[in-house]
Write a protein that holds these residues in place. Structure first.
Motif, PDB file in Angstrom:
ATOM      1  N   LEU A 141      -6.237  -0.633   8.782  1.00 44.46           N
ATOM      2  CA  LEU A 141      -6.803  -1.749   8.017  1.00 44.46           C
ATOM      3  C   LEU A 141      -8.099  -1.334   7.333  1.00 44.46           C
ATOM      4  O   LEU A 141      -8.330  -1.653   6.154  1.00 44.46           O
ATOM      5  N   GLN A 172      -5.868 -11.398  11.643  1.00 42.55           N
ATOM      6  CA  GLN A 172      -5.941 -10.941  10.261  1.00 42.55           C
ATOM      7  C   GLN A 172      -5.375 -12.021   9.329  1.00 42.55           C
ATOM      8  O   GLN A 172      -4.528 -12.811   9.721  1.00 42.55           O
ATOM      9  N   GLY A 185      -2.680 -11.465   3.395  1.00 31.03           N
ATOM     10  CA  GLY A 185      -3.135 -10.151   2.946  1.00 31.03           C
ATOM     11  C   GLY A 185      -2.378  -8.999   3.562  1.00 31.03           C
ATOM     12  O   GLY A 185      -2.733  -7.830   3.330  1.00 31.03           O
ATOM     13  N   LEU A 186      -1.338  -9.298   4.336  1.00 30.43           N
ATOM     14  CA  LEU A 186      -0.546  -8.266   5.005  1.00 30.43           C
ATOM     15  C   LEU A 186       0.902  -8.300   4.533  1.00 30.43           C
ATOM     16  O   LEU A 186       1.405  -9.349   4.119  1.00 30.43           O
ATOM     17  N   GLU A 187       1.554  -7.161   4.613  1.00 27.97           N
ATOM     18  CA  GLU A 187       3.004  -7.076   4.410  1.00 27.97           C
ATOM     19  C   GLU A 187       3.583  -6.516   5.710  1.00 27.97           C
ATOM     20  O   GLU A 187       3.344  -5.357   6.042  1.00 27.97           O
ATOM     21  N   GLY A 231      -7.651   0.510   4.163  1.00 31.02           N
ATOM     22  CA  GLY A 231      -7.036  -0.205   3.053  1.00 31.02           C
ATOM     23  C   GLY A 231      -5.541  -0.378   3.156  1.00 31.02           C
ATOM     24  O   GLY A 231      -4.909  -0.909   2.242  1.00 31.02           O
ATOM     25  N   THR A 250      -2.301  -2.171   3.985  1.00 33.64           N
ATOM     26  CA  THR A 250      -1.919  -3.575   4.188  1.00 33.64           C
ATOM     27  C   THR A 250      -0.461  -3.719   4.630  1.00 33.64           C
ATOM     28  O   THR A 250      -0.037  -4.809   4.998  1.00 33.64           O
ATOM     29  N   THR A 251       0.285  -2.622   4.599  1.00 38.75           N
ATOM     30  CA  THR A 251       1.723  -2.656   4.864  1.00 38.75           C
ATOM     31  C   THR A 251       2.018  -2.025   6.217  1.00 38.75           C
ATOM     32  O   THR A 251       1.642  -0.869   6.464  1.00 38.75           O
ATOM     33  N   SER A 294       0.852  -1.190   0.000  1.00 33.04           N
ATOM     34  CA  SER A 294       0.000   0.000   0.000  1.00 33.04           C
ATOM     35  C   SER A 294       0.886   1.238   0.000  1.00 33.04           C
ATOM     36  O   SER A 294       1.880   1.305   0.729  1.00 33.04           O
ATOM     37  N   ARG A 346      -2.958 -13.493   7.181  1.00 35.10           N
ATOM     38  CA  ARG A 346      -1.524 -13.171   7.048  1.00 35.10           C
ATOM     39  C   ARG A 346      -1.141 -12.910   5.609  1.00 35.10           C
ATOM     40  O   ARG A 346      -0.320 -12.019   5.330  1.00 35.10           O
ATOM     41  N   LEU A 359      -2.490  -7.170  15.036  1.00 37.31           N
ATOM     42  CA  LEU A 359      -2.756  -7.812  13.745  1.00 37.31           C
ATOM     43  C   LEU A 359      -3.224  -9.263  13.891  1.00 37.31           C
ATOM     44  O   LEU A 359      -3.547  -9.900  12.891  1.00 37.31           O
TER      45      LEU A 359
END
Length: 333
Positions: free
Chosen positions: A41, A70, A74-76, A44, A46-47, A14, A72, A67
């Motif tokens: 979150l 959530q 979909g996350l950085e 939008g 994600t990072t 993001s 995983r 986190l």
């Protein structure tokens, strides 16, 4: 939210990323930190960027708990290693011992099996660079780190690391995390040209110059209570370089530009950093959820050439008063 590739890698992040340097585990209570992460979150983002040293390792723990639950994939999640995290002589630096031990400790605190990006928080002049690069590469091959980056490295240091990676078949650096804003443009002269050529993206921190570019610091007035300038946990020392009445006056003159665009001054400052094509993301922090909601509105904003010129004209050459931090006058690439 808009997304960009991290450098020339295939990883998309993001363009507004959430960082928790001076907030989680120190400035704000855990409930407030969790609320800020939820706001990120919801917006939008994600990072998420942190470091083992933030709040004496507590920041990683808070972020990990925030986190939890959530998806995983979909996350950085990014973290860093270098600064001391314990009393021992090997509890710091970029030796193989410290990198390996710190990486495993970060994974435990974050509650994850891997981090998307592991960054060398500073350059280590006491450890052979080959040792550092091999340790990072081993973590990549073990699947505990997906990509490798650095933070606040000089152009020549990045270049040396790239040469070693190419010669030894290691994974290359994909990112650098420097300070960058309208008021701090050191990277433009040497770091950005090198990184553009080599496919390295910038993850810029302090895009609003520790809050100065929000306009809340007024010339001739004491800093507002509860702001970064009155913080005793590290923020005040960092921000004082910008608390010059002449500079603060010029910052106030940016307000009409922001108003004409329908942006807050913080949104204008963040959007300005994102106009640089070498910037992969701007890192924002927050102590309140509404700050996240405001900052994220800078995503996708296009500043036309005439607006960029107006900003340059208003700010003019910016000279930092601290001799150890002096740089050349600002110039846009």
């Amino acid at each position: 939210m808009e997304f960009r590739n991290l450098g020339r890698s295939g990883l998309k992040i993001s363009e507004i990323a959430y960082g928790n340097w001076l907030t989680h585990g120190s400035q704000v209570e855990e409930d407030a930190a969790h609320a800020c992460v939820r706001a990120a979150l919801d917006a939008g983002i994600t990072t998420f960027d942190t470091a083992d040293v933030y709040a004496g390792t507590r920041a990683e723990e808070v972020l990990g708990r925030a986190l939890k639950g959530q998806r995983r994939e979909g996350l950085e999640i990014f973290t860093k290693v270098y600064w001391p995290t314990g009393p021992g002589v090997n509890d710091r630096g970029l030796s193989r011992k410290h990198i390996m031990e710190s990486a495993h400790a970060s994974l435990r605190r974050l509650g994850t099996d891997y981090v998307d990006l592991y960054q060398a928080h500073r350059f280590d002049y006491e450890t052979p660079l080959e040792e550092t690069m091999r340790a990072f590469d081993d973590l990549v091959r073990q699947g505990k780190v997906l990509y490798v980056g650095v933070s606040e490295w000089r152009a020549e240091e990045i270049e040396r690391a790239l040469k070693i990676a190419d010669e030894m078949g290691f994974d290359r650096i994909v990112s650098n995390q420097p300070q960058y804003s309208m008021l701090w443009r050191v990277i433009e002269e040497e770091v950005v040209p090198l990184c553009e050529r080599e496919g390295i993206g910038q993850l810029v921190w302090s895009p609003i110059a520790q809050g100065v570019l929000t306009g809340k610091y007024k010339p001739g007035e004491p800093p507002p209570a509860g702001t970064r300038a009155t913080d005793d946990k590290g923020g005040a020392d960092m921000i004082k370089r910008f608390l010059d009445d002449d500079l603060l006056t010029r910052v106030q003159n940016l307000r009409p530009i922001a108003d004409d665009l329908g942006l807050s001054m913080a949104q204008l400052a963040i959007a300005w950093t994102l106009q640089n094509p070498n910037v992969s993301a701007a890192l924002v922090g927050a102590s309140r959820p509404e700050q996240v909601a405001d900052n994220v509105k800078a995503a996708g904003v296009k500043l036309e050439e005439d607006v960029m010129k107006k900003i340059d004209d208003v700010l003019g050459p910016v000279v930092i008063r601290d001799p150890s931090l002096t740089r050349s006058p600002s110039k846009r690439p």
